[in-house]
Scaffold this active site. Sequence first.
Site, PDB file in Angstrom:
ATOM      1  N   HIS A   1       0.868  -1.177   0.000  1.00  0.00           N
ATOM      2  CA  HIS A   1       0.000   0.000   0.000  1.00  0.00           C
ATOM      3  C   HIS A   1       0.910   1.234   0.000  1.00  0.00           C
ATOM      4  CE1 HIS A   1      -3.188  -2.758   1.223  1.00  0.00           C
ATOM      5  NE2 HIS A   1      -4.068  -1.780   1.208  1.00  0.00           N
TER       6      HIS A   1
ATOM      7  N   GLU B   1      -1.289   6.053  -1.259  1.00  0.00           N
ATOM      8  CA  GLU B   1      -2.712   6.168  -0.968  1.00  0.00           C
ATOM      9  C   GLU B   1      -2.982   7.454  -0.191  1.00  0.00           C
ATOM     10  OE1 GLU B   1      -6.323   3.681   1.232  1.00  0.00           O
ATOM     11  OE2 GLU B   1      -4.243   3.126   1.615  1.00  0.00           O
TER      12      GLU B   1
ATOM     13  N   ASP C   1     -11.014  -2.677  -3.437  1.00  0.00           N
ATOM     14  CA  ASP C   1     -10.479  -2.392  -2.112  1.00  0.00           C
ATOM     15  C   ASP C   1     -11.376  -3.026  -1.046  1.00  0.00           C
ATOM     16  OD1 ASP C   1      -8.656  -1.475  -0.271  1.00  0.00           O
ATOM     17  OD2 ASP C   1      -9.412   0.574  -0.216  1.00  0.00           O
TER      18      ASP C   1
END
Length: 401
Positions: free
Chosen positions: A238, A241, A334
């Site tokens: 990740h 973001e 997601d």
Amino acid sequence: MITNDLIRALPKTDLHVHLDGSLRLQTLIEIARDQGVELPSDTPDGLRETVFKPTYASLVEYLAGFEMTVAALQTPESLERAAYELGWDNINEGVRYIEVRFAPHLHMHRTLDFDGVLSAVTAGLRRAQSEHEASEAVMVHGEPPFRFGLIVCSLRRFEANSSQWYGNLFSLLSDAPKKQIYQMASLELARSAIRCRDDLNMPIVAFDLAGQEHGYPARDHVEAYQYAHRNFLKKTVHAGEAYGPESIFEAITELHADRIGHGYHLFSPELCGPKIENPGDYVDRLARYIADRRVTIEVCITSNLQTNPAIGSVENHHFGRMLEERLSATLCTDNRLHSHTTVSREVRLAVDAFNMDLKQLRNTIIYGFKRSFYPGSYQSKRNYVRAIIDHYDQVMAEHSP
């Protein structure tokens, strides 16, 4: 014309979907009741109004629902049910390959160990896979079967009350800095994941790092990622973001990331740190670096709009720039529950907002299959992707005017 019927019929992937963010609401209500987990409402409409809203004011509000879903997913039965239903929710909208990610340590306690968590999730998905493989669509009409992989998530940071396992870790290392505890948790997860993959033949395909980017850099987890790298476990992170382009570069260069989760802020030079003398040039070079190496970006449009309201509209999402730069990017959900979305909906949003043509649509969808961390041999992946492409072209021919 790219119709909803065509989007639904096309074979698709979801390479970035969290198990604990993708339960059916009624399932959450039922397993929470069975386990004595208190919810603010006992009806789907009530939960949509109080927790799982159409829009959120902030990332903090968005994440609040995970406290409830994780609390409900504390038994093998609940984990298997959630995984089984997620498999069929995807199959029913034409998704043929998914990589389900979750943090096993959040579900571990005195009576449920790492192997038990992974076994339950695997059992649920395998049951959905077997049922679909025996269906008329596959057996009679020759459609490609449903396949899946598991991605284990480590966390950039956590608290002692996150789970019993994390609480025990804090107790054992009570004098250690938190940073060291986070590092040890990640390394333990990497070791456990590879052991389950190799000794128990579980379809664990990758290692992930999730959680707050700012103040908790990916480099703190280098040892865990090096261990995964040495043992040929694929890697995603990740990054980009909620933080800038440097977070993405760090994930690729220091953690050997094969893919990037979200990557929204790849094209946000304003978020570069003071050490970057020319942010615009840095972003351009980083985009070329990613393109050259075919590092795939797992794009989650709805989720990004919800956790970062400043984006404003789908048209402002940087996926449009990714298309212009011809990056390898694929559309993902997601969290199907938190974001009230499906893969088909994410594709619809992108097609409309960026006026995608059929070639761009095909590239985006097929990237998902080609850049997947498909379990099994390279040849079996090639054969599967070839079958998907043939089916994709068949669907397109059937829907042509």
